[in-house]
Design an enzyme around this catalytic site. Sequence first.
Site, short mmCIF file in Angstrom:
data_model
loop_
_atom_site.label_atom_id
_atom_site.label_comp_id
_atom_site.label_asym_id
_atom_site.label_seq_id
_atom_site.Cartn_x
_atom_site.Cartn_y
_atom_site.Cartn_z
N TYR A 1 -4.12 3.68 -0.13
CA TYR A 1 -3.64 2.32 0.10
C TYR A 1 -2.11 2.32 0.02
CZ TYR A 1 -8.48 0.88 -0.87
OH TYR A 1 -9.85 0.73 -0.83
N ALA A 2 -1.49 1.28 0.55
CA ALA A 2 -0.05 1.15 0.46
C ALA A 2 0.33 -0.31 0.36
CB ALA A 2 0.65 1.80 1.65
N GLY B 1 3.85 -3.25 -0.64
CA GLY B 1 5.26 -3.48 -0.94
C GLY B 1 6.20 -3.32 0.24
N CYS C 1 15.16 -8.71 -8.30
CA CYS C 1 15.84 -9.85 -7.69
C CYS C 1 16.89 -10.45 -8.62
CB CYS C 1 14.83 -10.93 -7.29
SG CYS C 1 13.65 -10.36 -6.02
#
Length: 554
Positions: free
Chosen positions: A280-281, A283, A44
Amino acid sequence: MKKKILIVGGVAGGASAAARLRRLDEHADIILFERDGYISFANCGLPYYIGETIQERSKLMVQTPEGMKTRFNLDVRTHSEVIRVDPERKRVEVRSADKGIYEESYDFLILSPGAKPMKPPIPGIESGLIYTLRNIPDTDRIKAHVDQQNVKSAIVVGGGFIGVEMAENLRQRGLEVALVEAAPHVLAPFDTEMVAFAEKELEDHGVVLYLGDGVRTFRERDQGIEVMLDSGTALPADMVILAIGVTPDTGFLKDSGIGLGPRGHIQVNEYMQTNKEGVYAVGDAVEVTDYVNGNVTAIPLAGPANKQGRIAADHICGLESAYKGTQGTAIIKIFGLTGASIGNNERALQRLGIPYHVLYVHPNSHAAYYPGAAPIAIKLLFNGQGKLLGAQAFGSEGVDKRMDVISTVQRLGGTVYDLAELELSYAPPFSSAKDPVNMAGYLAGNILDGLAEVVTYKDVDQRTEGEQIVLDVRTKAEYDKGHIEGAVHIPVDELRSRMQELDKEKEIYAYCAVGVRGHVASRILSQHGYRVKNVTGGYRTYAMSRYAAGQRGR
């Protein structure tokens, strides 16, 4: 027996999961794969390094591979891209810069591949003068080009958060900047009358806006590049930043059997589990539940990604923490202005058929008598029971803390009545005894309790001639500077002695500068038998709704 856990991708979700896993399990084998050399960086902050607000490149590095290995005892494998996943055999295939192609087994797998910039098949889009911004190598290329190639002008294609931040930072570097957006306005989370604040700020600082006009072609010419728009407008520049959105980087999963949504996002449950055992995932590549409306969506934000990484790690280690949905809380700096949004905007509520009330307030950031006070424009959306559906705000000071408070109340299931009752810190340099959050809550409560009827700027524009009276209750000086066409002018302090000038058979839309005096006028008139509604947000909101951005680009 110790666990073997593979993590695909670092940055927010993957790196957070890795650190949390080690804190919970000192003995697990944890391998983190990253396709380039940077596993945890401040993505960011990239536009601000290009704009030289952030001077030192090293400040962007949240954690280095060496630091992660030393502190968390991780096996960090950079320049290693996972190119295939086989959930049935519990193996991944890796393409490594130094080991070639090999397989690695796992007990648990966390996918955090992120999202990549969209590059539609526009003629000329592969030009070397067109840049996208996703990671540190992208940042280095853009900054080197600006620093070393005597760049004088840039075109930013895409008016999302990254596009607007890049436009700001390139402008602050002294470049001539044009921003092209195919939609009618920039910054999609904001409604039309609110995003006008952002568009005005961009134009006031020299960014030329081309709105409602997409790109037809790119063409290199004369050591620069020309962007041809759908309207036929040709824009020359030295470089282009392509920031038209992102798409999940999940192509390597297409034959894995892992559930993917219609746009390629990974489907997960509240524990961030996919449909395959042990996988798992987290983001930007995952589907999430919209916290407000309960529908499936995708919202690529760093905060949710960090939380999801932590939740996946918890579940692997036997803790039952769960992800309860994304509010979409976001904030942006635009030169001297701050904009923030929470939850659903008005367009989304209308599209989904969700009933709502809307109000606008324009309180000062702190006590008006203390130097430096500046107005904050707040839009609040709520339902008939007071449930918070969304909020938007713009201002030069104090936007962040007000929106964080509203976001917190929304997350905890609070209502507009809770906004009114909050006891918030006050001293003249920081706030007012009635904080802007309280003010929004007071007005919302008045609407729900039947003590105030409001209309919006849209209702004013759509009024039926002969059936409504628009009443301006500001001072003569304010009226003379600008007013709603056809308005009757009676200052609020003269209203009791002059109300007989108004036709009781007609409905009255009363307005002032921001809505406060309009509310007073409404209460006076309604108790004398008039049918009256206050124009919420007053003339300030009405005027901003009519701001015509992009005139310089036409």
